[in-house]
Design an enzyme around this catalytic site. Sequence first.
Site: not given
Length: 201
Positions: A72, A75, A93, A97
């Site tokens: 995480d 990226d 993203d 998450d």
Amino acid sequence: MALVSSRLKKKFENWVASNIEPLRSLGLTPNTLTLMGLLASFTASYCYISWKINALMLPTAGALVLISGLLDAVDGVLARSTGKVSAFGGFLDSVFDRYSDAVVLSALILGGLCHPVWGLAAIVGSLMVSYARARAEASGIGMAAVGFAERAERMLLLAIATFAAVFNLELLGWGVALLAVLAQLTVLQRVIHFYGEAKKI
């Protein structure tokens, strides 16, 4: 605490940016890393639910939570370093998450590794920490590094509690309870911060 975490995060991102070439040479894209992080979280969830099957399930889950958190973090750095920052990538993203947080914490409840009340409080708190930031930033008020427990801190806490549970299973339940409390406090901190900043506009 948030300031220290923010500084450490910045140093980490600078280090990743200077060593990003192997990822580029493999042809990995930011969105691919985002998806890999989600898969790591789902696999960690399976390990939490199946922890009674094998003694290695818990430490494996802890390692996968750390890997998910690492991906995480990487990226976004990869996206900025390669000029592949996009609105869709940021959106993806954020959505992944939230799925990761909800699935992992739900697995802890289903696996009987924490009290359901604390588990639900942790899920709600984690989602609300993110929502508070998104809603504030939509109003033009920054929320970076505001609060005790951003996602990186929460994942690190959960991973540590998971590794500790190998020696004392109750520590994982206490870790989830602490995560829940810190998440709610973070939401409160962000509400207070928003109130103060909104008065200046």
